[in-house]
Design an enzyme around this catalytic site. Structure first.
Site, PDB file in Angstrom:
ATOM      1  N   ASP A  15     -28.257  41.515  79.967  1.00 47.67           N
ATOM      2  CA  ASP A  15     -28.821  42.445  80.962  1.00 47.67           C
ATOM      3  C   ASP A  15     -28.131  43.795  80.947  1.00 47.67           C
ATOM      4  OD1 ASP A  15     -30.455  40.315  81.853  1.00 47.67           O
ATOM      5  OD2 ASP A  15     -28.809  39.601  83.113  1.00 47.67           O
ATOM      6  N   LYS A  18     -30.352  46.531  76.931  1.00 46.04           N
ATOM      7  CA  LYS A  18     -30.626  46.624  75.489  1.00 46.04           C
ATOM      8  C   LYS A  18     -32.074  46.986  75.224  1.00 46.04           C
ATOM      9  CE  LYS A  18     -29.182  42.378  74.857  1.00 46.04           C
ATOM     10  NZ  LYS A  18     -28.623  42.092  76.190  1.00 46.04           N
ATOM     11  N   GLY A  42     -34.781  38.685  78.770  1.00 48.47           N
ATOM     12  CA  GLY A  42     -35.785  39.473  79.475  1.00 48.47           C
ATOM     13  C   GLY A  42     -35.494  40.933  79.232  1.00 48.47           C
ATOM     14  N   HIS A  43     -36.294  41.563  78.419  1.00 46.79           N
ATOM     15  CA  HIS A  43     -36.089  42.978  78.125  1.00 46.79           C
ATOM     16  C   HIS A  43     -37.101  43.800  78.915  1.00 46.79           C
ATOM     17  CE1 HIS A  43     -33.861  42.267  74.070  1.00 46.79           C
ATOM     18  NE2 HIS A  43     -33.160  41.930  75.128  1.00 46.79           N
ATOM     19  N   GLN A 225     -29.279  38.239  75.095  1.00 51.89           N
ATOM     20  CA  GLN A 225     -28.095  37.864  75.869  1.00 51.89           C
ATOM     21  C   GLN A 225     -26.953  38.848  75.558  1.00 51.89           C
ATOM     22  OE1 GLN A 225     -29.686  34.827  74.146  1.00 51.89           O
ATOM     23  NE2 GLN A 225     -31.008  35.081  75.898  1.00 51.89           N
TER      24      GLN A 225
HETATM   25  P1  IMP Z   1     -29.831  29.391  78.923  1.00 51.99           P
HETATM   26  O1  IMP Z   1     -29.786  30.466  77.899  1.00 51.99           O
HETATM   27  O2  IMP Z   1     -31.140  29.302  79.644  1.00 51.99           O
HETATM   28  O3  IMP Z   1     -29.355  28.089  78.388  1.00 51.99           O
HETATM   29  O4  IMP Z   1     -28.759  29.796  80.071  1.00 51.99           O
HETATM   30  C1  IMP Z   1     -27.355  29.778  79.821  1.00 51.99           C
HETATM   31  C2  IMP Z   1     -26.681  30.921  80.566  1.00 51.99           C
HETATM   32  O5  IMP Z   1     -27.045  32.163  79.968  1.00 51.99           O
HETATM   33  C3  IMP Z   1     -27.069  31.034  82.042  1.00 51.99           C
HETATM   34  O6  IMP Z   1     -25.964  31.516  82.764  1.00 51.99           O
HETATM   35  C4  IMP Z   1     -28.159  32.105  82.022  1.00 51.99           C
HETATM   36  O7  IMP Z   1     -28.270  32.756  83.264  1.00 51.99           O
HETATM   37  C5  IMP Z   1     -27.627  33.016  80.953  1.00 51.99           C
HETATM   38  N1  IMP Z   1     -28.656  33.803  80.270  1.00 51.99           N
HETATM   39  C6  IMP Z   1     -29.517  33.381  79.329  1.00 51.99           C
HETATM   40  N2  IMP Z   1     -30.280  34.403  78.895  1.00 51.99           N
HETATM   41  C7  IMP Z   1     -29.873  35.490  79.571  1.00 51.99           C
HETATM   42  C8  IMP Z   1     -30.270  36.867  79.524  1.00 51.99           C
HETATM   43  O8  IMP Z   1     -31.137  37.290  78.763  1.00 51.99           O
HETATM   44  N3  IMP Z   1     -29.613  37.695  80.384  1.00 51.99           N
HETATM   45  C9  IMP Z   1     -28.611  37.260  81.198  1.00 51.99           C
HETATM   46  N4  IMP Z   1     -28.214  35.997  81.255  1.00 51.99           N
HETATM   47  C10 IMP Z   1     -28.845  35.109  80.448  1.00 51.99           C
END
Ligand code: IMP
Length: 435
Positions: A15, A18, A42-43, A225
């Protein structure tokens, strides 16, 4: 492979903004390629006042003529993909012919989401706080050699490997999850129906990128991420399940190391994280709440409130080393407008030790106390500023101090959500990429 390729990676917990930076740089590139993650990302991109939130498809799709690639390192939920394609079509953007998905990419299936929910419930207070999209279990199946790839859908024969794998996976799911049983035949049928739509998008992505490079077409690698959510280098186990650092590019797209080129790290002017896990500079109380509101810090994928905190130079230095950053893009500077003072964490104190590097152990990190420097805030706004020299002197000092404590040069500053609310410093690395 051509040089001139650039990777954009997150230096914090995702977040960082990017999406906007990728969107700004895309006009200088022919291809935008994603190498890991899934629709957990989520972009958010604003174009001419219109908001686009893309989860799986690279934001390069918003630029006519740009080819977008989803690599083998990405896990693809067909339903989420189709929803995004349909949304783009409603906006007059046709992805077909410009969007290519690796034949080696793994598929997320309904049982992945069920298994994830059960695993999160079982963890209780130690839950990760995942996005609940089935990302982790899909990567688990990949490593466990029971995953399903796009190529398996193309190869399907009655009573073949696909049916056997789905049956075994659904059987395991029904045992662990309990409740209403899934029928593997339904899962298989739905997947083969989805293949009808997927097939025209599936390609040998490694070959496509190699041919593009031979033709001197530049590639922009888009990380999802952030470094602190990288499965190896982040705050394990409170991480996602893939390598979002630049090291993930080669394996996640099938390109050689020399293809990667230069790397831009994106850092927010403060820190945020969604979900559970260590966050040394976290701000609670009314101040944290106010910062969350002014930064509109709610997850682009799940809508969850993001945790907020001061800029942590230990985190960004960790990211700078791991990704081999060539430059830094600093986003959301305007969110700090109006604060009387701003803190920057320069290092941690852990017992009688001063730590300048991120510790690997979660328990050690939990004992770390961030050590801050306090800088003066600024009273005139940075919001919407487009020239570095127009920033208040205190904001310029803040940026200069961030450069010192991270050892990086800030090439780009974002001062608002619109594409145009951006400063690209003349003669900087980013300016060179765009020239
Ligand atoms: P997962 O990727 O759904 O397995 O989540 C694992 C961790 O990564 C959790 O804390 C999510 O909130 C975090 N996370 C996954 N994708 C994103 C992203 O695009 N932005 C921020 N946090 C993310």
């Amino acid at each position: 492979m051509a040089t001139g390729n650039v990777a954009i990676v997150g230096t914090q917990w995702g977040d960082e903004g990017k999406g906007k930076v990728v969107d700004l740089l895309t006009p200088a590139f022919s291809i935008v390629a994603r190498y890991q993650g899934g629709h957990n990302a989520g972009h958010t991109v604003f174009v001419n006042g219109r908001k686009f939130v893309l989860h799986l498809i690279p934001s390069g799709i918003l630029h006519a003529g740009v080819t977008c690639v989803i690599g083998n390192g990405v896990v693809v939920d067909p339903e989420a993909l189709f929803a995004e394609i349909d949304e783009l079509r409603r906006e007059g953007i046709e992805p077909q012919g410009r969007l290519f998905i690796s034949e080696r990419a793994h598929v997320i299936l309904p049982y992945h989401r069920d298994v994830e929910q059960a695993a999160e419930r079982a963890r209780g207070d130690r839950r990760i706080g995942t996005t609940a999209r089935g990302i982790g279990p899909s990567y688990e199946d990949k490593s466990g050699r029971r995953g399903i790839r796009m190529a398996d859908l193309a190869d399907e024969e009655p009573d073949g490997h696909l049916g056997d794998t789905i049956r075994a996976n659904v059987c395991a799911r029904n045992t662990t999850v309990g409740g209403e049983a899934l029928d593997w035949r339904t899962v298989r049928r739905d997947l083969l129906a989805a293949w009808q739509r997927l097939e025209p998008l599936v390609a040998n992505v490694s070959k496509l990128l190699d041919e593009a490079a031979q033709a001197d077409r530049r590639i922009l690698f888009e990380g999802a991420q952030g470094t602190m959510l990288d499965v190896d280098h982040g705050t394990y186990p409170f991480v996602s399940s893939s390598n979002g650092t630049a090291g993930g590019i080669c394996a996640g797209l099938g390109v050689p190391p020399r293809a990667v080129g230069e790397v831009l790290g994106v850092a927010k002017a403060y820190s945020t994280r969604v979900g559970s896990g260590p966050f040394p500079t976290e701000l609670g109380g009314a101040f944290g709440e106010a910062l969350r509101e002014s930064g509109d810090e709610y997850g682009a994928s799940t809508g969850r409130p993001r945790r907020v905190g001061w800029f942590d130079a230990v985190v960004v230095r960790h990211a700078a080393r791991l990704n081999g950053l060539d430059a830094l893009a600093l986003t959301k500077l305007d969110v700090l407008d109006g604060l009387s003072e701003i803190k920057v964490c320069t290092h941690y104190r852990c017992g009688d030790q001063e730590l300048t590097d991120m510790p690997a152990g979660g328990a050690t990190l939990a004992r770390c106390e961030p050590q801050y420097e306090t800088l003066p805030g600024w009273s005139s706004p940075t919001a919407g500023q487009r020239r570095f020299e127009d920033l208040p002197v205190e904001a310029r000092r803040y940026i200069a101090r961030l450069e010192e404590v991270t050892g990086q040069t800030v090439s780009l500053v974002s001062t608002g959500s619109d594409r145009h609310d951006t400063i690209i410093r003349p003669d900087s690395t980013v300016a060179r990429w765009l020239s």
